[in-house]
Write an enzyme that holds these catalytic residues in place. Sequence first.
Site, mmCIF file in Angstrom:
data_model
loop_
_atom_site.group_PDB
_atom_site.id
_atom_site.type_symbol
_atom_site.label_atom_id
_atom_site.label_comp_id
_atom_site.label_asym_id
_atom_site.label_seq_id
_atom_site.Cartn_x
_atom_site.Cartn_y
_atom_site.Cartn_z
ATOM 1 N N GLN A 1 -48.498 4.887 20.852
ATOM 2 C CA GLN A 1 -49.430 4.332 19.875
ATOM 3 C C GLN A 1 -49.216 4.907 18.472
ATOM 4 O O GLN A 1 -49.336 4.205 17.473
ATOM 5 C CB GLN A 1 -50.872 4.575 20.355
ATOM 6 C CG GLN A 1 -51.903 3.859 19.501
ATOM 7 C CD GLN A 1 -53.305 4.031 20.027
ATOM 8 O OE1 GLN A 1 -53.520 4.040 21.233
ATOM 9 N NE2 GLN A 1 -54.266 4.164 19.136
ATOM 10 N N HIS B 1 -55.490 3.150 27.140
ATOM 11 C CA HIS B 1 -54.197 3.307 27.809
ATOM 12 C C HIS B 1 -54.399 3.232 29.321
ATOM 13 O O HIS B 1 -55.032 4.112 29.909
ATOM 14 C CB HIS B 1 -53.573 4.657 27.427
ATOM 15 C CG HIS B 1 -53.089 4.685 26.012
ATOM 16 N ND1 HIS B 1 -51.757 4.882 25.691
ATOM 17 C CD2 HIS B 1 -53.741 4.492 24.841
ATOM 18 C CE1 HIS B 1 -51.624 4.828 24.370
ATOM 19 N NE2 HIS B 1 -52.805 4.596 23.830
ATOM 20 N N CYS C 1 -52.511 3.885 31.622
ATOM 21 C CA CYS C 1 -51.975 5.026 32.375
ATOM 22 C C CYS C 1 -53.000 6.149 32.472
ATOM 23 O O CYS C 1 -52.886 7.019 33.330
ATOM 24 C CB CYS C 1 -50.655 5.512 31.768
ATOM 25 S SG CYS C 1 -50.786 6.086 30.073
ATOM 26 N N CYS D 1 -47.180 1.474 27.208
ATOM 27 C CA CYS D 1 -46.784 2.857 26.938
ATOM 28 C C CYS D 1 -45.385 3.081 27.482
ATOM 29 O O CYS D 1 -45.028 2.607 28.562
ATOM 30 C CB CYS D 1 -47.797 3.844 27.513
ATOM 31 S SG CYS D 1 -47.547 4.338 29.199
ATOM 32 N N GLU D 2 -44.594 3.778 26.713
ATOM 33 C CA GLU D 2 -43.204 3.944 27.113
ATOM 34 C C GLU D 2 -43.034 5.014 28.189
ATOM 35 O O GLU D 2 -41.952 5.177 28.728
ATOM 36 C CB GLU D 2 -42.321 4.251 25.899
ATOM 37 C CG GLU D 2 -42.554 5.576 25.239
ATOM 38 C CD GLU D 2 -41.664 5.741 24.009
ATOM 39 O OE1 GLU D 2 -41.299 4.722 23.392
ATOM 40 O OE2 GLU D 2 -41.335 6.894 23.692
ATOM 41 N N HIS D 3 -44.123 5.680 28.533
ATOM 42 C CA HIS D 3 -44.012 6.700 29.578
ATOM 43 C C HIS D 3 -44.262 6.130 30.963
ATOM 44 O O HIS D 3 -43.713 6.630 31.944
ATOM 45 C CB HIS D 3 -44.997 7.840 29.303
ATOM 46 C CG HIS D 3 -44.797 8.459 27.950
ATOM 47 N ND1 HIS D 3 -45.815 8.641 27.042
ATOM 48 C CD2 HIS D 3 -43.668 8.899 27.346
ATOM 49 C CE1 HIS D 3 -45.323 9.182 25.941
ATOM 50 N NE2 HIS D 3 -44.033 9.326 26.090
ATOM 51 N N HIS D 4 -45.126 5.118 31.059
ATOM 52 C CA HIS D 4 -45.472 4.571 32.375
ATOM 53 C C HIS D 4 -45.254 3.060 32.471
ATOM 54 O O HIS D 4 -45.481 2.487 33.526
ATOM 55 C CB HIS D 4 -46.953 4.858 32.686
ATOM 56 C CG HIS D 4 -47.299 6.318 32.702
ATOM 57 N ND1 HIS D 4 -47.726 6.992 31.584
ATOM 58 C CD2 HIS D 4 -47.239 7.225 33.692
ATOM 59 C CE1 HIS D 4 -47.943 8.271 31.893
ATOM 60 N NE2 HIS D 4 -47.650 8.434 33.164
HETATM 61 ZN ZN LIG Z 1 -48.543 6.251 29.713
#
Ligand SMILES: [Zn+2]
Length: 193
Positions: A124, A152, A154, A83-86
């Site tokens: 995703q 995920h 995260c 995931c590009e956030h975490h």
């Molecule tokens: Zn994430």
Amino acid sequence: MTERPRPSQSEAEGAVRTLIEWAGDDPDREGLGDTPGRVARAYRELFAGYDVEPREYLERTFEEVAGYDELVVLRDIRVVSFCEHHMLPVIGKAHVGYLPTDRVVGISKLARVVHGFGRRLQIQEKLTAEIAQAIQDILRPKGVGVVIEAEHSCMTLRGVNTPGSMLTTSHLLGDVRDDPRTRQEFLEFVRGK
Ligand SMILES: [Zn+2]
């Protein structure tokens, strides 16, 4: 692919060292001596999607399909993404199908397209759409369907901590989206009926 200059392996190892120290450990203790190098090499492999153009996998097609004009569906393609956030793993399965016109592609190529787009920092929804759009643009089939079900990390290892919850996304194009019979057939393949 972006042509940004990349940091060197030793710069990447330095960043891992910093994270180890920041977590509260001593990067110079015996057990951690080779860890920054291993992590950098693992990342090189896990982010191999930046070194490929997945659309190229679809360019070699076969035209002798003997009039085959039914859905082609490859189920349960393993998805390993981040995931590009975490920057935490997203692990799951993709189901990819298309309704050919006059040509088909080797089935392993469908899996390679999933891997190529997956091994990048992703969300995703975008991963699902990128796979579908690449097949649509290059094979020009009558329709495309992509469904991804993934966990995920995260969400399942931290934050709201919901182990086992899966996110499902789908991207349907052409007849797979608009023709009720084809759409239903695709979704039944995906469910494994
Ligand atoms: Zn994430």
